[in-house]
Motif scaffolding. Structure first.
Motif, PDB file in Angstrom:
ATOM      1  N   SER A  74     -59.964  53.620 -57.258  1.00 49.45           N
ATOM      2  CA  SER A  74     -60.979  53.925 -56.246  1.00 49.45           C
ATOM      3  C   SER A  74     -61.538  55.303 -56.563  1.00 49.45           C
ATOM      4  CB  SER A  74     -60.385  53.895 -54.836  1.00 49.45           C
ATOM      5  OG  SER A  74     -61.360  54.213 -53.876  1.00 49.45           O
ATOM      6  N   GLY A  75     -62.746  55.354 -57.165  1.00 50.12           N
ATOM      7  CA  GLY A  75     -63.289  56.643 -57.596  1.00 50.12           C
ATOM      8  C   GLY A  75     -62.386  57.257 -58.646  1.00 50.12           C
ATOM      9  N   ASP A  76     -61.908  58.476 -58.369  1.00 45.22           N
ATOM     10  CA  ASP A  76     -61.015  59.163 -59.303  1.00 45.22           C
ATOM     11  C   ASP A  76     -59.543  58.814 -59.089  1.00 45.22           C
ATOM     12  OD1 ASP A  76     -63.161  60.456 -60.493  1.00 45.22           O
ATOM     13  OD2 ASP A  76     -63.056  62.182 -59.143  1.00 45.22           O
ATOM     14  N   ILE A  77     -59.258  58.003 -58.083  1.00 42.56           N
ATOM     15  CA  ILE A  77     -57.867  57.603 -57.817  1.00 42.56           C
ATOM     16  C   ILE A  77     -57.461  56.479 -58.763  1.00 42.56           C
ATOM     17  CG2 ILE A  77     -56.293  56.548 -56.135  1.00 42.56           C
ATOM     18  CD1 ILE A  77     -57.879  57.847 -53.934  1.00 42.56           C
ATOM     19  N   LYS A  78     -56.262  56.621 -59.326  1.00 41.55           N
ATOM     20  CA  LYS A  78     -55.722  55.574 -60.180  1.00 41.55           C
ATOM     21  C   LYS A  78     -54.215  55.523 -59.958  1.00 41.55           C
ATOM     22  CE  LYS A  78     -55.789  53.795 -64.920  1.00 41.55           C
ATOM     23  NZ  LYS A  78     -56.223  54.047 -66.323  1.00 41.55           N
ATOM     24  N   LEU A  79     -53.740  54.451 -59.297  1.00 37.86           N
ATOM     25  CA  LEU A  79     -52.328  54.300 -58.977  1.00 37.86           C
ATOM     26  C   LEU A  79     -51.742  53.111 -59.720  1.00 37.86           C
ATOM     27  CD1 LEU A  79     -52.441  54.801 -55.092  1.00 37.86           C
ATOM     28  CD2 LEU A  79     -51.938  56.514 -56.833  1.00 37.86           C
ATOM     29  N   ASP A  80     -50.628  53.340 -60.370  1.00 41.00           N
ATOM     30  CA  ASP A  80     -49.957  52.285 -61.131  1.00 41.00           C
ATOM     31  C   ASP A  80     -49.290  51.300 -60.180  1.00 41.00           C
ATOM     32  OD1 ASP A  80     -48.618  50.795 -63.047  1.00 41.00           O
ATOM     33  OD2 ASP A  80     -46.920  52.188 -63.104  1.00 41.00           O
ATOM     34  N   ILE A  81     -49.555  50.008 -60.365  1.00 45.63           N
ATOM     35  CA  ILE A  81     -48.882  48.971 -59.574  1.00 45.63           C
ATOM     36  C   ILE A  81     -48.250  47.941 -60.499  1.00 45.63           C
ATOM     37  CG2 ILE A  81     -50.344  49.245 -57.542  1.00 45.63           C
ATOM     38  CD1 ILE A  81     -51.910  46.765 -58.470  1.00 45.63           C
ATOM     39  N   SER A  82     -47.773  48.388 -61.642  1.00 47.28           N
ATOM     40  CA  SER A  82     -47.233  47.469 -62.651  1.00 47.28           C
ATOM     41  C   SER A  82     -45.968  46.806 -62.137  1.00 47.28           C
ATOM     42  CB  SER A  82     -46.929  48.229 -63.948  1.00 47.28           C
ATOM     43  OG  SER A  82     -46.107  49.346 -63.687  1.00 47.28           O
ATOM     44  N   GLU A  83     -46.115  45.553 -61.712  1.00 47.40           N
ATOM     45  CA  GLU A  83     -44.994  44.742 -61.244  1.00 47.40           C
ATOM     46  C   GLU A  83     -45.139  43.336 -61.811  1.00 47.40           C
ATOM     47  OE1 GLU A  83     -44.461  44.906 -57.053  1.00 47.40           O
ATOM     48  OE2 GLU A  83     -44.116  47.063 -57.039  1.00 47.40           O
ATOM     49  N   ALA A  84     -44.217  42.482 -61.460  1.00 46.57           N
ATOM     50  CA  ALA A  84     -44.194  41.150 -62.061  1.00 46.57           C
ATOM     51  C   ALA A  84     -45.422  40.318 -61.694  1.00 46.57           C
ATOM     52  CB  ALA A  84     -42.922  40.421 -61.617  1.00 46.57           C
ATOM     53  N   HIS A  85     -45.885  40.418 -60.444  1.00 39.62           N
ATOM     54  CA  HIS A  85     -47.017  39.613 -59.996  1.00 39.62           C
ATOM     55  C   HIS A  85     -48.165  40.548 -59.638  1.00 39.62           C
ATOM     56  CE1 HIS A  85     -44.497  36.063 -59.912  1.00 39.62           C
ATOM     57  NE2 HIS A  85     -43.603  36.761 -59.249  1.00 39.62           N
ATOM     58  N   GLN A  86     -49.306  40.322 -60.231  1.00 37.60           N
ATOM     59  CA  GLN A  86     -50.432  41.231 -60.072  1.00 37.60           C
ATOM     60  C   GLN A  86     -51.686  40.501 -59.632  1.00 37.60           C
ATOM     61  OE1 GLN A  86     -49.940  44.455 -60.358  1.00 37.60           O
ATOM     62  NE2 GLN A  86     -47.827  44.139 -60.962  1.00 37.60           N
ATOM     63  N   PHE A  87     -52.581  41.266 -59.056  1.00 34.67           N
ATOM     64  CA  PHE A  87     -53.928  40.768 -58.807  1.00 34.67           C
ATOM     65  C   PHE A  87     -54.672  40.684 -60.143  1.00 34.67           C
ATOM     66  CE2 PHE A  87     -52.758  42.901 -54.867  1.00 34.67           C
ATOM     67  CZ  PHE A  87     -53.213  42.023 -53.896  1.00 34.67           C
ATOM     68  N   PRO A  88     -55.671  39.805 -60.215  1.00 33.84           N
ATOM     69  CA  PRO A  88     -56.494  39.770 -61.432  1.00 33.84           C
ATOM     70  C   PRO A  88     -57.406  40.985 -61.496  1.00 33.84           C
ATOM     71  CG  PRO A  88     -57.372  38.271 -59.780  1.00 33.84           C
ATOM     72  CD  PRO A  88     -56.057  38.757 -59.248  1.00 33.84           C
ATOM     73  N   ASP A  89     -57.768  41.383 -62.692  1.00 32.41           N
ATOM     74  CA  ASP A  89     -58.706  42.500 -62.871  1.00 32.41           C
ATOM     75  C   ASP A  89     -60.003  42.223 -62.112  1.00 32.41           C
ATOM     76  OD1 ASP A  89     -57.085  44.099 -64.351  1.00 32.41           O
ATOM     77  OD2 ASP A  89     -58.389  44.181 -66.117  1.00 32.41           O
ATOM     78  N   GLY A  90     -60.513  43.272 -61.471  1.00 32.04           N
ATOM     79  CA  GLY A  90     -61.754  43.154 -60.724  1.00 32.04           C
ATOM     80  C   GLY A  90     -61.586  42.701 -59.287  1.00 32.04           C
ATOM     81  N   GLN A  91     -60.354  42.367 -58.872  1.00 34.02           N
ATOM     82  CA  GLN A  91     -60.109  41.903 -57.509  1.00 34.02           C
ATOM     83  C   GLN A  91     -60.320  43.058 -56.512  1.00 34.02           C
ATOM     84  OE1 GLN A  91     -58.810  38.868 -55.970  1.00 34.02           O
ATOM     85  NE2 GLN A  91     -59.329  40.019 -54.131  1.00 34.02           N
ATOM     86  N   PRO A  92     -61.221  42.915 -55.527  1.00 34.21           N
ATOM     87  CA  PRO A  92     -61.347  43.936 -54.475  1.00 34.21           C
ATOM     88  C   PRO A  92     -60.097  43.922 -53.593  1.00 34.21           C
ATOM     89  CG  PRO A  92     -63.292  42.528 -54.572  1.00 34.21           C
ATOM     90  CD  PRO A  92     -62.234  41.858 -55.384  1.00 34.21           C
ATOM     91  N   VAL A  93     -59.565  45.096 -53.305  1.00 31.10           N
ATOM     92  CA  VAL A  93     -58.321  45.192 -52.536  1.00 31.10           C
ATOM     93  C   VAL A  93     -58.381  46.371 -51.582  1.00 31.10           C
ATOM     94  CG1 VAL A  93     -56.853  44.098 -54.287  1.00 31.10           C
ATOM     95  CG2 VAL A  93     -57.276  46.575 -54.388  1.00 31.10           C
ATOM     96  N   LYS A  94     -57.369  46.426 -50.732  1.00 28.64           N
ATOM     97  CA  LYS A  94     -57.158  47.549 -49.833  1.00 28.64           C
ATOM     98  C   LYS A  94     -55.838  48.212 -50.177  1.00 28.64           C
ATOM     99  CE  LYS A  94     -60.475  46.962 -46.552  1.00 28.64           C
ATOM    100  NZ  LYS A  94     -61.436  47.988 -46.097  1.00 28.64           N
ATOM    101  N   LEU A  95     -55.857  49.520 -50.262  1.00 33.37           N
ATOM    102  CA  LEU A  95     -54.631  50.296 -50.384  1.00 33.37           C
ATOM    103  C   LEU A  95     -54.185  50.672 -48.975  1.00 33.37           C
ATOM    104  CD1 LEU A  95     -52.656  51.990 -52.286  1.00 33.37           C
ATOM    105  CD2 LEU A  95     -54.153  53.910 -51.753  1.00 33.37           C
TER     106      LEU A  95
END
Length: 375
Positions: A257-278
């Motif tokens: 989100s803008g300059d924010i970049k948080l690692d969420i590397s886990e077994a099950h992930q959203f696909p690239d480009g998926q809009p989400v809420k933190l």
């Protein structure tokens, strides 16, 4: 251990209800185990009172079934269901003493005077009203009246107790003390119980599990820890306590989100480009150097302190992050941290997170293609 039919006391299966053109319940499903306390939590109009009335037999569902200890009671009248209902008003008889209020239903059922007296004595001791047995409701506190109402319901030996916002008429201090007493009492008698409330703190403290309702739909059910720490929807996240929300997208196993970049590397992930809420709880945002933390820390953004408020047990801080289009982030800090690292409005800080939740955008319920991710 997996649940079995032997330890399920109440089953709500596919219950829906409409009044005219308005749907108030939609396909409600949940179980209550033996000795368990389940709290139905929701705002006014969410459907929680209608569920309670359907379980007790005061309303009939349009579809679905109510099963008590393996018996389908959906079509039975209220008096044949074996439920005890405790209302907010207590509904005590003002010209009867505590003893006579508790024994009233037993006398109606033509029990012998000796058996009624023995049962009433047992219940008075159970709810700790020995010193008040000869008093009238007007001579009792709100908490004492509540205990009389519970004892009267228990006199019928109900299969399940139903509580309709039972603490709503009490002031905050008495309500806090009484709900702890009632939880201890219910755990000692092991009668399955269902409470309804709109009070989030009450739900978390009282329930073994909490079911969150929203416009007639059951959004999530789980232990207080599960629903607070791992909300399944945006509504659950924001209704059950305070939560900071940031819009973003998934890119290469990261929330961006803008300059924010948080690692969420886990077994099950959203696909690239998926809009989400933190989703970040205020207590999971930190405004100090990460080397002072034992938890895994990821930088969120720099910002400016807008306000600092003392709330007694903790301090609430509003921080305007250097992120165009985003509102302030709310941070709560314990006294130990406020003493070691005091803040004041206008001070620049760095905000980082130690825990967060990623939800599909727009609060959609996750499915196989839209998993929920925690970190």
């Amino acid at each position: 251990m997996a649940e079995t039919s032997q330890n399920i006391a109440v089953s709500i299966r596919g219950v829906s209800k409409s009044f005219g053109a308005t749907t108030v319940l939609h396909d409600i499903n949940f179980d209550v185990k033996e000795g368990e306390i389940v709290v139905l939590l929701g705002a006014s109009g969410s459907g929680k009172t209608t569920i309670l009335r359907i379980i007790s037999g005061l309303e009939m569902p349009d579809t679905g079934s109510i099963i008590l200890h393996g018996k389908d009671v959906t079509t039975l009248p209220a008096r044949q269901r074996g439920t005890g209902v405790i209302f907010q008003s207590y509904a005590l008889f003002p010209k009867m003493t505590v003893t006579r209020n508790i024994g009233y239903g037993l006398r109606l059922r033509s029990r012998s005077r000796k058996s009624v007296a023995a049962k009433v004595e047992e219940l008075i001791k159970l709810v700790h009203l020995e010193e008040h047995r000869d008093k009238y409701p007007s001579q009792l506190s709100g908490g004492q009246q509540q205990r009389v109402a519970i004892a009267r319901a228990l006199a019928y030996e109900p299969e399940v107790l139903l509580f309709d916002e039972p603490f709503g008429a009490l002031d905050a201090q008495i309500r806090t003390r009484l709900r702890r007493e009632i939880r201890t009492l219910l755990k000692s008698i092991k009668v399955p119980s269902i409470f309804i409330t709109h009070d989030q703190e009450e739900a978390l403290e009282l329930g073994d599990r909490v079911a969150i309702l929203n416009h007639g739909c059951l959004e999530q059910i789980g232990t207080p820890y599960e629903v607070y720490t791992h909300p399944d929807t945006q509504h659950v996240a924001t209704f059950l306590g305070a939560a900071n929300l940031l819009d973003g997208v998934i890119h290469e196993r990261c929330f961006v989100s803008g300059d924010i970049k948080l690692d969420i590397s886990e077994a099950h992930q959203f696909p690239d480009g998926q809009p989400v809420k933190l989703v970040v709880r205020p207590e999971d945002v930190f405004l100090r150097r990460p080397e002072n933390l034992t938890q895994r820390y990821q930088k969120l953004a720099d910002g400016v302190v807008q306000e600092v408020n003392f709330i007694g047990a903790f301090e609430r801080v509003g921080v305007r992050l250097d992120l165009p289009g985003h509102g302030p982030v709310i941070v709560t800090r314990p006294k130990t941290e406020t003493a070691a690292f005091p803040l004041e409005p206008g001070q620049r800080v760095t905000a980082g997170v130690v825990r967060f939740r990623i939800l599909p955008d727009a609060g959609e319920r996750p499915n196989n293609s839209n998993p929920v991710v925690s970190a």
